[in-house]
Design an enzyme around this catalytic site. Structure first.
Site, PDB file in Angstrom:
ATOM      1  N   ASP A  71       0.839  -1.208   0.000  1.00 48.59           N
ATOM      2  CA  ASP A  71       0.000   0.000   0.000  1.00 48.59           C
ATOM      3  C   ASP A  71       0.878   1.265   0.000  1.00 48.59           C
ATOM      4  O   ASP A  71       0.543   2.265  -0.644  1.00 48.59           O
ATOM      5  CB  ASP A  71      -0.936   0.005   1.212  1.00 48.59           C
TER       6      ASP A  71
ATOM      7  N   HIS B 225      -5.487  -3.593   5.482  1.00 47.60           N
ATOM      8  CA  HIS B 225      -4.994  -3.885   4.136  1.00 47.60           C
ATOM      9  C   HIS B 225      -6.123  -4.420   3.259  1.00 47.60           C
ATOM     10  O   HIS B 225      -6.019  -5.483   2.672  1.00 47.60           O
ATOM     11  CB  HIS B 225      -3.836  -4.888   4.227  1.00 47.60           C
TER      12      HIS B 225
HETATM   13  P1  NAI Z   1      -0.408 -18.382  -5.706  1.00 48.53           P
HETATM   14  O1  NAI Z   1      -1.648 -19.219  -5.816  1.00 48.53           O
HETATM   15  O2  NAI Z   1       0.347 -18.089  -6.941  1.00 48.53           O
HETATM   16  O3  NAI Z   1       0.590 -19.048  -4.663  1.00 48.53           O
HETATM   17  C1  NAI Z   1       0.194 -19.551  -3.429  1.00 48.53           C
HETATM   18  C2  NAI Z   1       1.053 -20.765  -3.134  1.00 48.53           C
HETATM   19  O4  NAI Z   1       0.682 -21.244  -1.848  1.00 48.53           O
HETATM   20  C3  NAI Z   1       0.863 -21.926  -4.140  1.00 48.53           C
HETATM   21  O5  NAI Z   1       2.111 -22.318  -4.663  1.00 48.53           O
HETATM   22  C4  NAI Z   1       0.229 -23.017  -3.297  1.00 48.53           C
HETATM   23  O6  NAI Z   1       0.625 -24.324  -3.696  1.00 48.53           O
HETATM   24  C5  NAI Z   1       0.767 -22.674  -1.918  1.00 48.53           C
HETATM   25  N1  NAI Z   1       0.006 -23.265  -0.821  1.00 48.53           N
HETATM   26  C6  NAI Z   1      -1.316 -23.489  -0.715  1.00 48.53           C
HETATM   27  N2  NAI Z   1      -1.595 -24.110   0.446  1.00 48.53           N
HETATM   28  C7  NAI Z   1      -0.421 -24.245   1.099  1.00 48.53           C
HETATM   29  C8  NAI Z   1      -0.040 -24.789   2.353  1.00 48.53           C
HETATM   30  N3  NAI Z   1      -0.948 -25.333   3.187  1.00 48.53           N
HETATM   31  N4  NAI Z   1       1.258 -24.768   2.682  1.00 48.53           N
HETATM   32  C9  NAI Z   1       2.185 -24.237   1.848  1.00 48.53           C
HETATM   33  N5  NAI Z   1       1.896 -23.701   0.652  1.00 48.53           N
HETATM   34  C10 NAI Z   1       0.601 -23.714   0.288  1.00 48.53           C
HETATM   35  O7  NAI Z   1      -0.833 -17.018  -4.957  1.00 48.53           O
HETATM   36  P2  NAI Z   1       0.011 -15.652  -4.868  1.00 48.53           P
HETATM   37  O8  NAI Z   1      -0.376 -14.776  -5.984  1.00 48.53           O
HETATM   38  O9  NAI Z   1       1.434 -15.982  -4.654  1.00 48.53           O
HETATM   39  O10 NAI Z   1      -0.621 -15.007  -3.538  1.00 48.53           O
HETATM   40  C11 NAI Z   1      -0.419 -15.605  -2.276  1.00 48.53           C
HETATM   41  C12 NAI Z   1      -1.211 -14.876  -1.203  1.00 48.53           C
HETATM   42  O11 NAI Z   1      -0.713 -13.539  -1.050  1.00 48.53           O
HETATM   43  C13 NAI Z   1      -2.700 -14.720  -1.531  1.00 48.53           C
HETATM   44  O12 NAI Z   1      -3.439 -14.931  -0.357  1.00 48.53           O
HETATM   45  C14 NAI Z   1      -2.822 -13.274  -1.956  1.00 48.53           C
HETATM   46  O13 NAI Z   1      -4.107 -12.749  -1.770  1.00 48.53           O
HETATM   47  C15 NAI Z   1      -1.809 -12.626  -1.038  1.00 48.53           C
HETATM   48  N6  NAI Z   1      -1.359 -11.294  -1.455  1.00 48.53           N
HETATM   49  C16 NAI Z   1      -0.993 -10.419  -0.481  1.00 48.53           C
HETATM   50  C17 NAI Z   1      -0.605  -9.139  -0.758  1.00 48.53           C
HETATM   51  C18 NAI Z   1      -0.236  -8.199   0.333  1.00 48.53           C
HETATM   52  O14 NAI Z   1      -0.086  -6.995   0.048  1.00 48.53           O
HETATM   53  N7  NAI Z   1      -0.049  -8.632   1.573  1.00 48.53           N
HETATM   54  C19 NAI Z   1      -0.555  -8.657  -2.153  1.00 48.53           C
HETATM   55  C20 NAI Z   1      -0.898  -9.663  -3.123  1.00 48.53           C
HETATM   56  C21 NAI Z   1      -1.304 -10.929  -2.772  1.00 48.53           C
END
Ligand code: NAI
Length: 365
Positions: free
Chosen positions: A175, A206
Site C-alpha cells: 500500500d 490492508h
Molecule cells: P499463488 O496461488 O500463486 O501461490 C500460493 C502458493 O501457496 C501456491 O504455490 C500453493 O501451492 C501454496 N500453498 C497453498 N496451500 C499451502 C499450504 N498449506 N502450505 C504451503 N503452501 C501452500 O498465490 P500468490 O499470488 O502468490 O498469492 C499468495 C497470497 O498472497 C494470496 O493470499 C494473496 O491474496 C496474497 N497477497 C498479499 C498481498 C499483500 O499486500 N499482503 C498482495 C498480493 C497478494
C-alpha cells in the site's frame, strides 16, 4: 537431503514458495540479500504443498551465482517437510494460500486461507523458537489472518508464546509502494521529471476502506485539489483490483508484492545480522498482549484514538530481542481533517469486524 545449517546462518523459511509471490520473492532473496547480510551466511528453506513447483523453483534458483543456499521442502517428499523447513528459522515469510479472482474481495479468501495460515501457525509453534523468530504474514486477508496467526501461536504453545504478538507482522507495505508510485505519477512534471520517489505513510488495515493513505504526511508536499486527492486515495485502496482485472482470473499482484516484501525482509535481515539495532516501518500488528494489556508503549494511546481496534497498521519500532517495542501513536495527531473525519471512520468498523473474524477462527484452530 537438507542443507546443513551452520549456527551463525540466518535461515529464512518461505511458505508458499512455488506461488506467484513466493517465486518472485525467492528470486529477489537469492539474488539481492547478500548485500544486506553483513557477511553472514543466508539459507532459504522453500516450502510448498506443490511438490513439483517448489522442487523446480529451488533447482532453478540454485544455479544463481550468489553464496545464499537453498533447500526444497514439500509434504510429498517427506512427512517432516514442514519441520525441516521451519527448524532454526529466524524469519518465516508466509505467502501461502489462494489469491483473488475478478469480483472477489480479500475477505472472500478468508475461509480457505485461514485454515492454511492456522495449520502453518501450529507448525511454527511446534518447530520454531517463538522468543526468536519473526513471522511475516503476506497472505490475504491480512486484516484477519494476522489475528489468526497470533491466536494460533497462543493456543498451540501456551507456555512459550508470551510476547509472541510482538513478533508477528502483517505485510501492508504494498500500500505504501502504491501510494508513493501514484503520487509520483500524479505530480510528475513532464518537462523536469523528478527521480525522487515520495514517501507516503499508509495506516489502518490492508483491504479497501480499511486502507488509510496519509497523503497529508507525504515527504514531497504539493498542492492536490480535494477531488484529485480522493481519487488518489481510492486508487491506493483499490489498486489491487487493477491487477486482478488485468490478470483476468490468473491471480493478483505478485511482482509488485514481491518487491514490497523484499523491502521489508532486507530490513529484518539487517536487524538479524546486528547491522541495525532497531528497525522501523509501518506494519499491521497486535496492540494487545495475551492478557489483554497494551502490547508495547504507545499502544494504549493509539487504541484510545482508534475506537479500540486491537490490530492496526501503524509506524512501529522493532528490536531483535523483543520484537515491537514502540508504536507511534502521535501520527494520528498530525493527519488532516479529511483523513481523520472521513477516512478513519470508514476504516475502523470494517477493520474491527475483520479482526474479530480472525480472532474467532484463531482460537478454534
Ligand atoms: P499463488 O496461488 O500463486 O501461490 C500460493 C502458493 O501457496 C501456491 O504455490 C500453493 O501451492 C501454496 N500453498 C497453498 N496451500 C499451502 C499450504 N498449506 N502450505 C504451503 N503452501 C501452500 O498465490 P500468490 O499470488 O502468490 O498469492 C499468495 C497470497 O498472497 C494470496 O493470499 C494473496 O491474496 C496474497 N497477497 C498479499 C498481498 C499483500 O499486500 N499482503 C498482495 C498480493 C497478494
Amino acid at each position: 537431503m537438507p542443507h546443513p545449517i551452520e549456527t551463525d546462518t540466518i535461515k529464512i523459511a518461505v511458505l508458499g514458495a512455488a506461488g506467484g509471490i513466493g517465486q518472485s520473492l525467492s528470486l529477489l532473496l537469492k539474488t539481492q540479500l547478500t548485500s544486506f547480510s553483513n557477511n553472514r551466511h543466508v539459507h532459504l528453506a522453500l516450502y510448498d504443498v506443490n511438490a513439483d513447483g517448489v522442487r523446480g523453483v529451488a533447482a532453478d534458483l540454485s544455479h544463481v551465482d550468489t553464496p545464499i543456499t537453498l533447500t526444497s521442502h514439500s509434504p510429498a517428499d517427506s512427512a517432516d517437510a514442514l519441520r525441516d523447513c521451519l527448524i532454526n528459522a529466524a524469519l518465516v515469510l508466509i505467502p501461502a494460500g489462494v489469491p483473488r479472482k475478478p469480483g472477489m474481495t480479500r475477505e472472500d479468501l478468508f475461509a480457505i486461507n485461514a485454515k492454511i495460515v492456522g495449520q502453518l501457525g501450529g507448525a511454527i509453534a511446534q518447530h520454531c523458537d517463538l522468543s526468536r523468530v519473526f513471522v511475516l504474514v503476506i497472505s490475504n486477508p491480512v486484516n484477519s489472518l494476522v489475528p489468526v496467526m497470533v491466536e494460533t501461536l497462543y493456543a498451540s504453545a501456551p507456555a512459550a508464546s508470551a510476547g509472541v504478538e510482538r513478533r508477528v507482522f502483517g505485510i501492508t507495505h504494498l500500500d505504501l509502494v502504491r501510494a508513493s508510485t501514484f503520487l509520483h505519477e500524479h505530480t510528475v512534471n513532464r518537462t523536469e521529471p523528478s527521480y525522487k520517489m515520495p514517501y507516503v505513510p499508509v495506516i489502518g488495515g490492508h483491504s479497501g476502506d480499511t486502507i488509510v493513505p496519509l497523503f497529508s504526511l507525504a515527504s514531497e508536499q504539493q498542492y492536490i485539489a480535494q477531488q484529485q486527492l480522493e481519487s488518489l486515495v481510492h486508487r491506493v485502496q483499490y489498486g489491487g483490483d487493477e491487477i486482478v482485472k488485468a490478470k483476468n482470473g490468473q491471480g493478483s499482484a505478485t511482482l509488485s508484492m514481491a518487491h514490497a516484501a523484499f523491502q521489508v525482509v532486507k530490513n529484518f535481515v539487517l536487524l538479524l545480522t546486528g547491522a541495525a539495532d532497531t528497525i522501523s516501518g509501518i506494519f499491521y500488528v497486535s496492540l494487545l498482549d495475551r492478557a489483554g494489556q497494551p502490547a508495547c508503549p504507545g499502544a494504549a494511546k493509539l487504541l484510545a484514538q482508534i475506537d479500540g481496534c486491537t490490530y492496526f497498521a501503524a509506524p512501529v519500532t522493532v528490536t531483535r530481542s523483543q520484537g515491537v517495542v514502540d508504536v507511534d501513536y502521535g501520527i494520528l495527531g498530525k493527519i488532516s481533517t479529511y483523513e481523520r473525519e472521513k477516512l478513519l471512520p470508514l476504516c475502523l468498523p470494517k477493520l474491527k469486524t475483520s479482526i474479530e473474524a480472525g480472532r474467532t477462527v484463531g482460537t478454534t484452530v
